[in-house]
Design a protein around this motif. Structure first.
Motif, mmCIF file in Angstrom:
data_model
loop_
_atom_site.group_PDB
_atom_site.id
_atom_site.type_symbol
_atom_site.label_atom_id
_atom_site.label_comp_id
_atom_site.label_asym_id
_atom_site.label_seq_id
_atom_site.Cartn_x
_atom_site.Cartn_y
_atom_site.Cartn_z
ATOM 1 N N ASP A 64 35.373 36.342 34.964
ATOM 2 C CA ASP A 64 34.853 37.585 35.522
ATOM 3 C C ASP A 64 36.043 38.364 36.089
ATOM 4 O O ASP A 64 36.738 37.897 36.991
ATOM 5 C CB ASP A 64 33.847 37.284 36.628
ATOM 6 C CG ASP A 64 33.199 38.535 37.187
ATOM 7 O OD1 ASP A 64 33.868 39.587 37.256
ATOM 8 O OD2 ASP A 64 32.018 38.445 37.553
ATOM 9 N N PRO A 65 36.324 39.570 35.582
ATOM 10 C CA PRO A 65 37.501 40.320 36.035
ATOM 11 C C PRO A 65 37.420 40.742 37.502
ATOM 12 O O PRO A 65 38.447 40.941 38.143
ATOM 13 C CB PRO A 65 37.533 41.537 35.116
ATOM 14 C CG PRO A 65 36.164 41.653 34.558
ATOM 15 C CD PRO A 65 35.580 40.289 34.568
ATOM 16 N N ASP A 66 36.214 40.856 38.056
ATOM 17 C CA ASP A 66 36.073 41.282 39.450
ATOM 18 C C ASP A 66 36.289 40.139 40.435
ATOM 19 O O ASP A 66 36.875 40.328 41.493
ATOM 20 C CB ASP A 66 34.690 41.901 39.685
ATOM 21 C CG ASP A 66 34.486 43.149 38.853
ATOM 22 O OD1 ASP A 66 35.478 43.885 38.622
ATOM 23 O OD2 ASP A 66 33.347 43.373 38.408
ATOM 24 N N THR A 67 35.817 38.947 40.068
ATOM 25 C CA THR A 67 35.888 37.830 41.014
ATOM 26 C C THR A 67 36.846 36.733 40.587
ATOM 27 O O THR A 67 37.135 35.837 41.364
ATOM 28 C CB THR A 67 34.495 37.194 41.180
ATOM 29 O OG1 THR A 67 34.092 36.636 39.921
ATOM 30 C CG2 THR A 67 33.491 38.211 41.673
ATOM 31 N N ALA A 68 37.333 36.779 39.365
ATOM 32 C CA ALA A 68 38.202 35.757 38.773
ATOM 33 C C ALA A 68 37.491 34.403 38.677
ATOM 34 O O ALA A 68 38.132 33.377 38.531
ATOM 35 C CB ALA A 68 39.512 35.641 39.535
ATOM 36 N N GLU A 69 36.157 34.414 38.745
ATOM 37 C CA GLU A 69 35.396 33.179 38.591
ATOM 38 C C GLU A 69 35.188 32.899 37.105
ATOM 39 O O GLU A 69 35.013 33.807 36.298
ATOM 40 C CB GLU A 69 34.043 33.297 39.282
ATOM 41 C CG GLU A 69 34.131 33.314 40.787
ATOM 42 C CD GLU A 69 32.749 33.386 41.431
ATOM 43 O OE1 GLU A 69 31.744 33.164 40.733
ATOM 44 O OE2 GLU A 69 32.693 33.682 42.633
#
Length: 81
Positions: A64-69
């Motif tokens: 996920d680019p927003d959370t790096a999860e």
């Protein structure tokens, strides 16, 4: 004597076989019975290849680019995330 297990077909080998089947079916001189048999085998092979792709798609992880999860790939109703 037990039946020998057929070796698992790789995706690339399956695609090559499917492409060869399509080329054979495009020949004008192929008898109808042979064409139908080739079509049935091709459809079964296409189903196997689809299953291979689905298995690999299931294993793909996405970041996920927003959370790096890291999350697992999930298909939407059209088979694409």
């Amino acid at each position: 004597m037990a039946a020998k297990k057929k070796p698992k077909l790789s995706f690339e080998e399956g695609m090559a076989s499917l492409e060869e089947m399509v080329l054979n079916m495009q020949r004008a001189d192929l008898p109808l019975d042979e064409m139908m048999s080739t079509y049935e085998k091709g459809m079964a092979l296409a189903s196997q290849l689809d299953a291979i792709l689905r298995e690999h798609r299931r294993r793909i992880e996405q970041i996920d680019p927003d959370t790096a999860e890291i999350t697992k790939f999930e298909e939407n109703e059209h088979g694409v995330s």
